[in-house]
Design a protein around this motif. Structure first.
Motif, PDB file in Angstrom:
ATOM      1  N   TYR A   1       0.830  -1.211   0.000  1.00  0.00           N
ATOM      2  CA  TYR A   1       0.000   0.000   0.000  1.00  0.00           C
ATOM      3  C   TYR A   1       0.864   1.261   0.000  1.00  0.00           C
ATOM      4  CZ  TYR A   1      -3.535  -3.422   1.074  1.00  0.00           C
ATOM      5  OH  TYR A   1      -4.357  -4.515   1.021  1.00  0.00           O
ATOM      6  N   VAL A   2       1.953   1.220   0.763  1.00  0.00           N
ATOM      7  CA  VAL A   2       2.867   2.362   0.799  1.00  0.00           C
ATOM      8  C   VAL A   2       3.528   2.525  -0.573  1.00  0.00           C
ATOM      9  CG1 VAL A   2       4.968   3.299   1.847  1.00  0.00           C
ATOM     10  CG2 VAL A   2       3.268   2.157   3.276  1.00  0.00           C
ATOM     11  N   LYS A   3       3.907   1.410  -1.184  1.00  0.00           N
ATOM     12  CA  LYS A   3       4.527   1.470  -2.515  1.00  0.00           C
ATOM     13  C   LYS A   3       3.546   2.036  -3.542  1.00  0.00           C
ATOM     14  CE  LYS A   3       7.189  -1.383  -5.699  1.00  0.00           C
ATOM     15  NZ  LYS A   3       7.709  -2.735  -5.940  1.00  0.00           N
ATOM     16  N   ALA A   4       2.293   1.601  -3.503  1.00  0.00           N
ATOM     17  CA  ALA A   4       1.270   2.128  -4.422  1.00  0.00           C
ATOM     18  C   ALA A   4       1.073   3.624  -4.195  1.00  0.00           C
ATOM     19  CB  ALA A   4      -0.042   1.374  -4.240  1.00  0.00           C
ATOM     20  N   PHE A   5       0.981   4.031  -2.937  1.00  0.00           N
ATOM     21  CA  PHE A   5       0.827   5.452  -2.610  1.00  0.00           C
ATOM     22  C   PHE A   5       2.039   6.243  -3.100  1.00  0.00           C
ATOM     23  CE2 PHE A   5       1.253   9.071   0.328  1.00  0.00           C
ATOM     24  CZ  PHE A   5       0.033   9.695   0.091  1.00  0.00           C
ATOM     25  N   HIS A   6       3.227   5.664  -2.947  1.00  0.00           N
ATOM     26  CA  HIS A   6       4.455   6.314  -3.389  1.00  0.00           C
ATOM     27  C   HIS A   6       4.417   6.552  -4.908  1.00  0.00           C
ATOM     28  CE1 HIS A   6       8.659   7.487  -3.268  1.00  0.00           C
ATOM     29  NE2 HIS A   6       8.934   6.613  -4.228  1.00  0.00           N
ATOM     30  N   VAL A   7       4.013   5.552  -5.659  1.00  0.00           N
ATOM     31  CA  VAL A   7       3.934   5.690  -7.117  1.00  0.00           C
ATOM     32  C   VAL A   7       2.933   6.784  -7.489  1.00  0.00           C
ATOM     33  CG1 VAL A   7       3.238   4.524  -9.252  1.00  0.00           C
ATOM     34  CG2 VAL A   7       4.711   3.343  -7.602  1.00  0.00           C
ATOM     35  N   MET A   8       1.775   6.817  -6.820  1.00  0.00           N
ATOM     36  CA  MET A   8       0.776   7.853  -7.108  1.00  0.00           C
ATOM     37  C   MET A   8       1.317   9.250  -6.774  1.00  0.00           C
ATOM     38  SD  MET A   8      -2.814   6.100  -5.980  1.00  0.00           S
ATOM     39  CE  MET A   8      -2.265   5.054  -4.642  1.00  0.00           C
ATOM     40  N   ALA A   9       2.007   9.366  -5.655  1.00  0.00           N
ATOM     41  CA  ALA A   9       2.569  10.661  -5.258  1.00  0.00           C
ATOM     42  C   ALA A   9       3.642  11.110  -6.246  1.00  0.00           C
ATOM     43  CB  ALA A   9       3.150  10.570  -3.842  1.00  0.00           C
ATOM     44  N   VAL A  10       4.499  10.182  -6.669  1.00  0.00           N
ATOM     45  CA  VAL A  10       5.549  10.509  -7.634  1.00  0.00           C
ATOM     46  C   VAL A  10       4.926  10.973  -8.950  1.00  0.00           C
ATOM     47  CG1 VAL A  10       7.393   9.539  -9.064  1.00  0.00           C
ATOM     48  CG2 VAL A  10       7.324   9.031  -6.620  1.00  0.00           C
ATOM     49  N   LEU A  11       3.900  10.262  -9.410  1.00  0.00           N
ATOM     50  CA  LEU A  11       3.234  10.669 -10.660  1.00  0.00           C
ATOM     51  C   LEU A  11       2.678  12.080 -10.560  1.00  0.00           C
ATOM     52  CD1 LEU A  11       1.399   7.360 -11.616  1.00  0.00           C
ATOM     53  CD2 LEU A  11       3.213   8.494 -12.908  1.00  0.00           C
ATOM     54  N   SER A  12       2.064  12.402  -9.451  1.00  0.00           N
ATOM     55  CA  SER A  12       1.500  13.745  -9.266  1.00  0.00           C
ATOM     56  C   SER A  12       2.597  14.805  -9.227  1.00  0.00           C
ATOM     57  CB  SER A  12       0.684  13.799  -7.972  1.00  0.00           C
ATOM     58  OG  SER A  12      -0.383  12.901  -8.042  1.00  0.00           O
ATOM     59  N   TRP A  13       3.655  14.516  -8.504  1.00  0.00           N
ATOM     60  CA  TRP A  13       4.768  15.457  -8.399  1.00  0.00           C
ATOM     61  C   TRP A  13       5.417  15.679  -9.762  1.00  0.00           C
ATOM     62  CZ3 TRP A  13      10.110  14.314  -5.834  1.00  0.00           C
ATOM     63  CH2 TRP A  13      10.806  15.507  -5.619  1.00  0.00           C
ATOM     64  N   MET A  14       5.652  14.572 -10.476  1.00  0.00           N
ATOM     65  CA  MET A  14       6.293  14.674 -11.785  1.00  0.00           C
ATOM     66  C   MET A  14       5.426  15.430 -12.785  1.00  0.00           C
ATOM     67  SD  MET A  14       9.289  13.454 -11.525  1.00  0.00           S
ATOM     68  CE  MET A  14       9.628  13.665 -13.247  1.00  0.00           C
ATOM     69  N   ALA A  15       4.124  15.221 -12.727  1.00  0.00           N
ATOM     70  CA  ALA A  15       3.232  15.955 -13.628  1.00  0.00           C
ATOM     71  C   ALA A  15       3.423  17.463 -13.436  1.00  0.00           C
ATOM     72  CB  ALA A  15       1.782  15.558 -13.383  1.00  0.00           C
TER      73      ALA A  15
ATOM     74  N   MET B   1       1.927  20.289  -6.427  1.00  0.00           N
ATOM     75  CA  MET B   1       3.327  19.877  -6.380  1.00  0.00           C
ATOM     76  C   MET B   1       3.886  19.737  -4.965  1.00  0.00           C
ATOM     77  SD  MET B   1       4.820  22.077  -9.573  1.00  0.00           S
ATOM     78  CE  MET B   1       6.521  21.760  -9.149  1.00  0.00           C
ATOM     79  N   ARG B   2       3.665  20.733  -4.124  1.00  0.00           N
ATOM     80  CA  ARG B   2       4.229  20.664  -2.773  1.00  0.00           C
ATOM     81  C   ARG B   2       3.667  19.475  -1.987  1.00  0.00           C
ATOM     82  NH1 ARG B   2       3.426  25.859  -0.018  1.00  0.00           N
ATOM     83  NH2 ARG B   2       5.157  26.567  -1.293  1.00  0.00           N
ATOM     84  N   PRO B   3       2.323  19.295  -1.930  1.00  0.00           N
ATOM     85  CA  PRO B   3       1.816  18.117  -1.213  1.00  0.00           C
ATOM     86  C   PRO B   3       2.294  16.796  -1.825  1.00  0.00           C
ATOM     87  CG  PRO B   3       0.042  19.688  -1.596  1.00  0.00           C
ATOM     88  CD  PRO B   3       1.228  20.180  -2.361  1.00  0.00           C
ATOM     89  N   ALA B   4       2.380  16.748  -3.157  1.00  0.00           N
ATOM     90  CA  ALA B   4       2.846  15.521  -3.812  1.00  0.00           C
ATOM     91  C   ALA B   4       4.306  15.244  -3.487  1.00  0.00           C
ATOM     92  CB  ALA B   4       2.634  15.616  -5.321  1.00  0.00           C
ATOM     93  N   MET B   5       5.130  16.290  -3.426  1.00  0.00           N
ATOM     94  CA  MET B   5       6.529  16.104  -3.073  1.00  0.00           C
ATOM     95  C   MET B   5       6.652  15.586  -1.635  1.00  0.00           C
ATOM     96  SD  MET B   5       9.687  18.799  -2.686  1.00  0.00           S
ATOM     97  CE  MET B   5       8.921  19.532  -1.263  1.00  0.00           C
ATOM     98  N   ILE B   6       5.884  16.169  -0.737  1.00  0.00           N
ATOM     99  CA  ILE B   6       5.925  15.724   0.665  1.00  0.00           C
ATOM    100  C   ILE B   6       5.466  14.272   0.773  1.00  0.00           C
ATOM    101  CG2 ILE B   6       4.879  16.073   2.946  1.00  0.00           C
ATOM    102  CD1 ILE B   6       4.857  19.140   2.201  1.00  0.00           C
ATOM    103  N   ALA B   7       4.379  13.930   0.080  1.00  0.00           N
ATOM    104  CA  ALA B   7       3.885  12.551   0.100  1.00  0.00           C
ATOM    105  C   ALA B   7       4.911  11.595  -0.502  1.00  0.00           C
ATOM    106  CB  ALA B   7       2.556  12.462  -0.654  1.00  0.00           C
TER     107      ALA B   7
END
Length: 148
Positions: free
Chosen positions: A11-25, A63-69
């Protein structure tokens, strides 16, 4: 604590991938907004006001919340037992690249302030800087998937 991290790892890995995608976008799009702002939004009024608002909302609300996540979930993954072998090269390459990505995020914050002051770089310079997150993403993905 380590049992909990192991249990929730997927679950943490899935959340990490989602956060990275948002940050990268955001990291891909914000410099593009800077290009438009530098080339077409330099005066008061439109389109400069709209571009400033878009840049601000993208940065603060996405971006900021996604980077923190990304960072929080990434640290959780790193401290999960058996996930990262620090004797290999790939985690070090990824760590340096993520630090550089965070530095680019900070550079974007500085450029937002510079644009508000009317002290923008050229559109061409922003176009070139727009390639930085792409190069870092390639390095990060290759290091994680290939594990060299």
């Amino acid at each position: 604590m380590t049992d909990l991290l192991t249990t929730i790892y997927p679950y943490v890995k899935a959340f990490h991938v989602m956060a990275v995608l948002s940050w990268m976008a955001g990291l891909f799009y914000l410099p593009r907004l800077f290009v438009y702002h530098a080339e077409r939004g330099t005066g008061e009024g439109e389109p400069g006001d709209s571009l400033s608002m878009m840049e601000d909302k993208l940065f603060r609300l996405i971006m900021r919340p996604a980077m923190i996540a990304t960072w929080v979930s990434g640290i959780c993954l790193v401290v999960t037992p058996g996930i990262v072998d620090w004797s290999l090269l790939w985690p070090w390459v990824k760590a340096v690249s993520v630090l550089m990505m965070t530095g680019f995020h900070g550079w974007c914050a500085g450029q937002r302030r510079a644009l508000m002051r009317g002290d923008a770089l050229s559109g061409r310079r922003y176009r070139l800087m727009n390639e930085v997150p792409t190069l870092l993403m390639i390095i990060i993905v290759l290091s994680v998937i290939v594990k060299f």
